[in-house]
Design an enzyme around this catalytic site. Structure first.
Site, PDB file in Angstrom:
ATOM      1  N   GLN A   9       0.821  -1.207   0.000  1.00 54.24           N
ATOM      2  CA  GLN A   9       0.000   0.000   0.000  1.00 54.24           C
ATOM      3  C   GLN A   9       0.853   1.254   0.000  1.00 54.24           C
ATOM      4  O   GLN A   9       0.332   2.354  -0.072  1.00 54.24           O
ATOM      5  CB  GLN A   9      -0.890   0.031   1.249  1.00 54.24           C
ATOM      6  CG  GLN A   9      -1.832  -1.149   1.377  1.00 54.24           C
ATOM      7  CD  GLN A   9      -2.588  -1.187   2.683  1.00 54.24           C
ATOM      8  OE1 GLN A   9      -2.760  -2.247   3.252  1.00 54.24           O
ATOM      9  NE2 GLN A   9      -3.075  -0.063   3.176  1.00 54.24           N
TER      10      GLN A   9
ATOM     11  N   ARG B 295      -8.272  -0.554   8.427  1.00 54.37           N
ATOM     12  CA  ARG B 295      -9.336   0.402   8.068  1.00 54.37           C
ATOM     13  C   ARG B 295      -9.461   1.458   9.160  1.00 54.37           C
ATOM     14  O   ARG B 295     -10.538   1.708   9.693  1.00 54.37           O
ATOM     15  CB  ARG B 295     -10.653  -0.330   7.877  1.00 54.37           C
ATOM     16  CG  ARG B 295     -11.498   0.365   6.813  1.00 54.37           C
ATOM     17  CD  ARG B 295     -12.630  -0.436   6.301  1.00 54.37           C
ATOM     18  NE  ARG B 295     -13.238   0.353   5.229  1.00 54.37           N
ATOM     19  CZ  ARG B 295     -13.868  -0.149   4.201  1.00 54.37           C
ATOM     20  NH1 ARG B 295     -13.992  -1.442   4.072  1.00 54.37           N
ATOM     21  NH2 ARG B 295     -14.389   0.616   3.289  1.00 54.37           N
ATOM     22  N   CYS B 296      -8.343   2.050   9.494  1.00 57.05           N
ATOM     23  CA  CYS B 296      -8.277   2.814  10.730  1.00 57.05           C
ATOM     24  C   CYS B 296      -7.097   3.762  10.664  1.00 57.05           C
ATOM     25  O   CYS B 296      -6.074   3.454  10.098  1.00 57.05           O
ATOM     26  CB  CYS B 296      -8.081   1.811  11.862  1.00 57.05           C
ATOM     27  SG  CYS B 296      -7.536   2.497  13.411  1.00 57.05           S
TER      28      CYS B 296
ATOM     29  N   GLU C 290     -12.828   4.938   6.434  1.00 52.62           N
ATOM     30  CA  GLU C 290     -12.859   4.101   7.626  1.00 52.62           C
ATOM     31  C   GLU C 290     -13.988   4.396   8.575  1.00 52.62           C
ATOM     32  O   GLU C 290     -14.223   3.621   9.495  1.00 52.62           O
ATOM     33  CB  GLU C 290     -11.579   4.315   8.421  1.00 52.62           C
ATOM     34  CG  GLU C 290     -10.399   4.354   7.575  1.00 52.62           C
ATOM     35  CD  GLU C 290      -9.258   5.116   8.216  1.00 52.62           C
ATOM     36  OE1 GLU C 290      -8.189   5.085   7.637  1.00 52.62           O
ATOM     37  OE2 GLU C 290      -9.447   5.723   9.275  1.00 52.62           O
TER      38      GLU C 290
END
Ligand SMILES: Cc1cc2nc3c(=O)[nH]c(=O)nc-3n(C[C@H](O)[C@H](O)[C@H](O)COP(=O)(O)OP(=O)(O)OC[C@H]3O[C@@H](n4cnc5c(N)ncnc54)[C@H](O)[C@@H]3O)c2cc1C
Lengths: 796, 288
Positions: free
Chosen positions: A223, A370-371, A740
């Site tokens: 990523q 997701r944070c 998120e």
């Protein structure tokens, strides 16, 4: 008369244009890591430890070397000769690449085998004989600090316990004074269980070291390709310009594909040693048991309350279970990410928090699943504590929130832990949500149902979170400041290529980032190609995670487009034969002030940049921009869930789920809604079924998709989405992060709803996931339920 | 997936398959739907020397009733076929309630009922259903056929009564005495999950009186459990609050649950009690 461009039609801001990525994904034309085949490529498999904690007494690889087709059997001792048995982590610790002394968690990498095909490589792994001397395993922070606990990190000089950090934030004394004045103190303890980001595509890499050019090309599932390049340069001691990281299509990341994993490093080392391309494709179990987990924090907190419901202060302590290596991917300054963003949505004068990290015999990690760096845990603790406090006060949970939420006129608002909230309309969001769920009607229904022995419940979660790290004053990773860059080239015919340093893993950057350029330049989105994921061909960026792409790389995109527009303006003045000050911009076109019919399009300016520039002007129409955000963006959300609990089985069904999100200006509303639904599905999963746990021996329970549960469309409830728009005042186009919010704020809404359905029992907490067994036990025995590992067995 | 090396055989006739099985002995595994065998070899938990794929053999994919009302399910009859079967829907309520609860559509379109019985997973749903229905397996070898009641076929966790060289060619459900009713209740953590607790109920009644009651449990013991005491308590009776409560208690006692990640033994036992109560109170109900 030139017709004004319709921004929605050309795919600009606010257009729900279809995702350009989907065509290739849906037709099977994407290129994921495993689709790449290079000439002469060989395959690597990893041998993992079956034990959680053991001293390695011997490793015998002789049988593996004898298997025809095996090219390399790499052990930690061999890696050590290249100074690669250990590697640094993003939290200034070290992590074993291949175990030399001990194994410290089940699934830890011990050796790898490179062979003609993966079958042979796997046979090779099976042929390696490892002898162990088992040690007692530690599976939670309390075992870690218990007297006589074995020291897990005996490799670290001076390490005499299992503590990896201690950290505090806030005003301890002010908070103490406020607590002394409280009418009531509301306390809560709970565990946010370990979960795994679990992208469907596991990790993998193809390392291709060219011995003639000395260039190392690594295709990998990352990523954050640019920061990985820097890390590889440091870890492998290679010159950075001779490293090229290519991150092709990625089948989901969710934070799992930010870190550097031993598998990547081994494939690189094997490629250098063999001077051939080496491919490593992780299997599902390998991904679930060894790559970075998320959450796994124990919270103990209290709120100082006045009788009328005003919150005077908050203080809490977190014990984090960091696994065998402290390798959280997070900004340097923050030991438990942005956990201190907890309670940010509320106007609380004083706050203090402490945290302690422990080593355990579990997989390392602590990624931002997701944070935005532990804000998921922060908001969950916050919203669970807020509900408990409302109950303790005997106050309606919505009214209690309304009383304490930061008011619209208070922005920018400084939280007691030092954050600065940029903007919001918190009460309005709450009202939209309460209205949508028919709050008062439901409360009546709940009461009527209770009289008939049925259990209905309603849960609210109102939260904000800091998205878009950093600003460079406070945020860095490995000393590199957290900004982002974009580069825009407009070609002679007015078609453009945008290159960004962030990296999509499903978020739709190729779609939305073009829309930002469209908004700034009026070039139709279909005429803009977005490129990313190749370090040789894109500008620097910190990567895509923590909802930072739109806030940072998206802002860089707007800024580079503005630079290009500034040059186009000069070209327009030249073409229109007026001075620059007399040129006015409208979407896609410049015209002469006061003469709207006398104008030139952005495409005409582009052509002029290559064919008709004024004397002395540098040809071309391109630029780049580095964007250092002045602050985080703070989206807000109000989530409300209603449920019915079956008291005989503990099963709970979601009746309705309402989500009101304020993420500022929406670039592509369809993609925003997709992000919210996806996040909410993950929130539901965490609340209902999903966790990674360990038994007393340190075996990972959740090592495959039969045990680690991903919800399907079948049981996932429907979500009713609503929006409120408060632009970010400091973002060039007013956008905030949103990827998120639902995953961060959602879990508490589900859990609060179930807790509300049993609000007459005196039970303060059931740890997630609220599997039927736990709900039933809480109801039957009227007691709190802990979900901390080890998992219960008949022996208990 | 990277299993160990194995020989792959794809016979076209049953006789050919039986010959191959004879030749390989207990080194060989039959491959039907592959939904249990393939995960095992993928994880290298099983490493058979040979795999005898029976999917190319015609005449095994059927389910039909014979003239006396017995139901036969061939070795290649998929869960999906049973899920969609009008015959099951009209005459076999327990089976028809079960089929859609087996895993997910992908698994159902490959996996077989007979394969599930052979696999003898204590969490397999069909074995409970077959116990409740008094079903049988017909096994064939080069030496001929024999009939094995399912109660004797499943001999332990992942162990069946087949001899090396035998293939289970079909399952049989005997005709009912009276009218059939029944259901299958399953507590699962998610669609596609194995049962935390499963209950098969199959009743055969005449004018309200129970001629035969079949009750069996999934996921709460080392194998599927037939609740013999509860069955006997119901035989000859009518359903009312007290007979239902008694049967539910006996079934809960018959369960041998273990505390694990899905829940405590006590919880699972309670769910057995609740399920039996619910199933007998409304034998056509489907739930959980
Ligand atoms: C994700 C997933 C979820 C599942 N969930 C459930 C569930 O909820 N409930 C449930 O009951 N099942 C479930 N299953 C199992 C599924 O129902 C299988 O299809 C079934 O257990 C085995 O049938 P099969 O035809 O696939 O057998 P195979 O996998 O082909 O074989 C299984 C075993 O039986 C043997 N065998 C198969 N057929 C014969 C035969 N005719 N003669 C002799 N030996 C034979 C094989 O040699 C092997 O040892 C699940 C499976 C998966 C992958």
């Amino acid at each position: 008369m030139a017709q004004a461009l319709d921004e929605i039609k050309i795919g600009g801001l606010g257009s729900s244009r279809k995702r350009v990525e989907d065509d290739r994904f849906l037709r099977g034309k994407g290129n994921y890591i495993d689709d790449f085949k290079l000439p002469g490529m060989v395959h690597m498999e990893i041998l993992r430890s079956p034990l959680a904690h053991a001293r390695i007494t011997s490793i015998d690889t002789s049988k593996a070397w004898q298997i025809p087709g095996v090219h390399m059997v790499l052990t930690g001792d061999m890696a050590a000769q290249h100074n690669l048995a250990w590697m640094p982590t993003l939290s200034y610790d070290t992590q074993a690449v291949l175990a030399t002394d001990k194994v410290r968690f089940q699934g830890q990498e011990i050796a790898c085998v490179v062979a003609d095909d993966p079958y042979i490589a796997k046979d090779g792994c099976e042929a390696i004989v490892v002898e162990y001397e088992p040690l007692p395993p530690i599976v939670n922070p309390y075992q870690a600090v218990a007297e006589g606990a074995p020291i897990i990190r005996d490799d670290k000089e001076g390490q005499t316990d299992n503590i990896c950090y201690r950290w505090e934030v806030g005003d301890r004394e002010g908070t103490e004074r406020a607590f002394a004045q409280a009418d009531l103190v509301s306390k809560l303890e709970l565990h946010y269980p370990r979960s795994h980001p679990s992208p469907i595509e596991c990790c993998g890499s193809i390392a291709d070291y060219n011995s003639a050019t000395a260039k190392l090309t690594v295709y990998m599932t990352t990523q954050a390709p640019h920061i990985i390049r820097a890390a590889v340069a440091i870890v492998a001691e290679l010159p950075e310009h001779m490293i090229r990281i290519i991150s092709p299509d990625i089948g989901g990341g969710f934070g799992n594909k930010v870190p550097v994993y031993p598998g990547y490093v081994c494939s690189i080392l094997c490629s250098i040693l063999l001077t051939r391309p080496v491919k490593w494709i992780e299997d599902k179990t390998g991904n679930l048991i060894s790559t970075h987990y998320a959450r796994d924090i124990y919270y103990k907190g209290e709120l100082a309350l006045r009788k009328d419901g005003k919150i005077l202060a908050v203080r809490f302590h977190c014990d984090s279970d960091n696994g065998a290596f402290f390798s959280d991917a997070q900004p340097t300054k923050f030991k438990l990410g942005l956990i201190h963003s907890a309670f940010a949505a509320y106007d609380i004068p004083f706050g203090y928090m402490t945290a302690q990290g422990t080593y355990t015999n579990k997989a390392p990690g602590g990624v931002a699943y997701r944070c935005s760096f532990r804000v998921t845990e922060a908001m969950f603790f916050q919203e669970r504590a807020i509900q408990a406090a409302a109950y303790d006060l005997g106050m309606d949970q919505a009214a209690f929130r309304r009383l304490n939420l930061v008011k619209s006129h208070q922005f920018p608002f400084r939280t007691p832990y030092g954050f600065l909230l940029d903007s919001g309309q918190y009460e309005k969001c709450l009202d939209v949500a309460l209205n949508a769920i028919d709050y008062d009607d439901f409360l009546r229904e709940k009461e009527e149902a209770r009289a008939q022995g049925r259990r209905l419940g309603i849960g609210i979660s109102t939260m904000t979170e800091p998205l878009g790290a950093g600003n460079s004053r406070e945020y860095d990773i490995l000393g590199i400041k957290m900004f982002d860059a974009a580069e825009l080239r407009v070609h002679p015919s007015g078609k453009a290529i945008l290159k960004i340093g962030s990296k999509t893993q499903g978020q739709g950057h190729e779609t939305t980032f073009a829309q930002i350029v469209t908004h700034e330049l009026g070039i139709p989105a279909a005429d803009i190609l977005v490129q990313h994921g190749d370090t040789d061909n894109t500008p620097f960026g910190m990567g895509t995670y923590a909802s930072r792409s739109t806030p940072v790389a998206g802002a860089a995109t707007a800024m580079v487009a503005r630079k290009v527009r500034a040059k186009a303006r000069k070209l327009a003045a030249h073409l229109l034969e007026v001075s620059e000050e007399d040129v006015e911009w409208e979407l896609g076109r410049f015209h002469v002030r006061g003469a709207p019919n006398n104008g030139v399009s952005i495409q005409e300016c582009a052509m002029a940049a290559y064919g008709n520039m004024p004397d002395g002007m540098e040809p071309g129409l391109e630029n780049n921009a580095y964007y250092d955000p002045p602050n985080m963006t703070w989206p807000f959300a109000a989530y409300i869930v209603t449920v019915e609990v079956d008291p005989e089985t503990g099963v709970w069904d979601v009746l309705r789920m309402v989500a009101v999100d304020d993420c500022g200006v929406r670039i592509n509303p369809m993609i925003v809604e997709g992000q919210i639904m996806g996040g909410m599905t993950e929130a539901y999963a965490m609340a209902n079924m999903q966790f990674i746990t360990y038994d007393a021996e340190g075996n990972c329970v959740g090592s495959n998709y039969m045990d680690y549960l991903l919800p399907t469309a079948w049981e996932t409830p429907g979500f009713e989405l609503h929006e409120v728009v408060t632009p970010s005042p400091h973002h060039p186009i007013g956008a905030k992060g949103v990827g998120e919010c639902a995953a961060v704020g959602g879990p508490a809404a589900f859990v609060n709803a179930v807790m509300d359905a049993i609000d007459d029992t005196g039970v303060r907490n059931i740890d997630m996931p609220l599997i039927p067994d736990r709900v039933w036990e809480a109801l039957k025995y009227r007691r709190d339920i802990s979900g901390a590992p080890p998992v219960k067995s008949d022996a208990d | 997936m990277y299993p160990s090396r194995f020989h792959y055989e794809a016979p076209r006739t049953l006789d050919e398959a039986l010959d191959l099985l004879q030749a390989y002995g207990d080194e060989a595994k039959v491959l039907a739907g592959g939904q249990s065998l393939i995960p095992l070899i993928k994880l290298r938990f099983a490493a058979p020397a040979a795999i005898i794929d029976i999917n190319n053999i015609s005449g095994l994919d059927y389910h039909e009733e014979d003239s006396d009302g017995s139901l036969y399910v061939g070795a290649l009859c998929r869960h999906r076929t049973l899920e969609r079967s009008p015959l099951l829907r009209s005459k076999h309520p327990t089976m028809s309630a079960t089929a859609p609860l087996i895993s997910d559509p992908m698994v159902r379109s490959r996996g077989t009922l007979v394969g599930s019985l052979c696999h003898a997973d204590p969490q397999g749903d069909w074995a409970s259903v077959m116990l409740a229905l008094g079903g049988e397996i017909i096994a064939r070898s080069t030496g001929g056929e024999r009939v094995i009641p399912v109660s004797q076929f499943v001999v332990g966790p992942f162990q069946n009564a087949l001899q090396p060289g035998e293939i289970a060619v079909r399952a049989r459900v005997p005709a009912p005495r009276g009218t059939r009713s029944g259901t299958y209740l399953k507590l699962e953590r998610r669609v596609g999950d194995f049962a935390t607790v499963g209950l098969a109920v199959a009743l055969e009644t005449s004018g309200g009186t129970i001629n035969r009651a079949g009750l069996a449990l999934t996921g709460v013991g080392p194998s599927n459990i037939q609740c013999t005491a509860a069955e006997q308590a119901l035989a000859g009776k009518t359903l009312n609050a007290s007979t239902i409560d008694q049967a539910a208690r006996l079934a809960a006692e018959a369960a041998q649950p273990k505390t694990d990640v899905r829940g405590s033994a006590e919880f699972k036992r309670h769910v057995v009690y609740t399920f039996v109560t619910r199933a007998l109170s409304n034998p056509q109900a489907r739930a959980a």
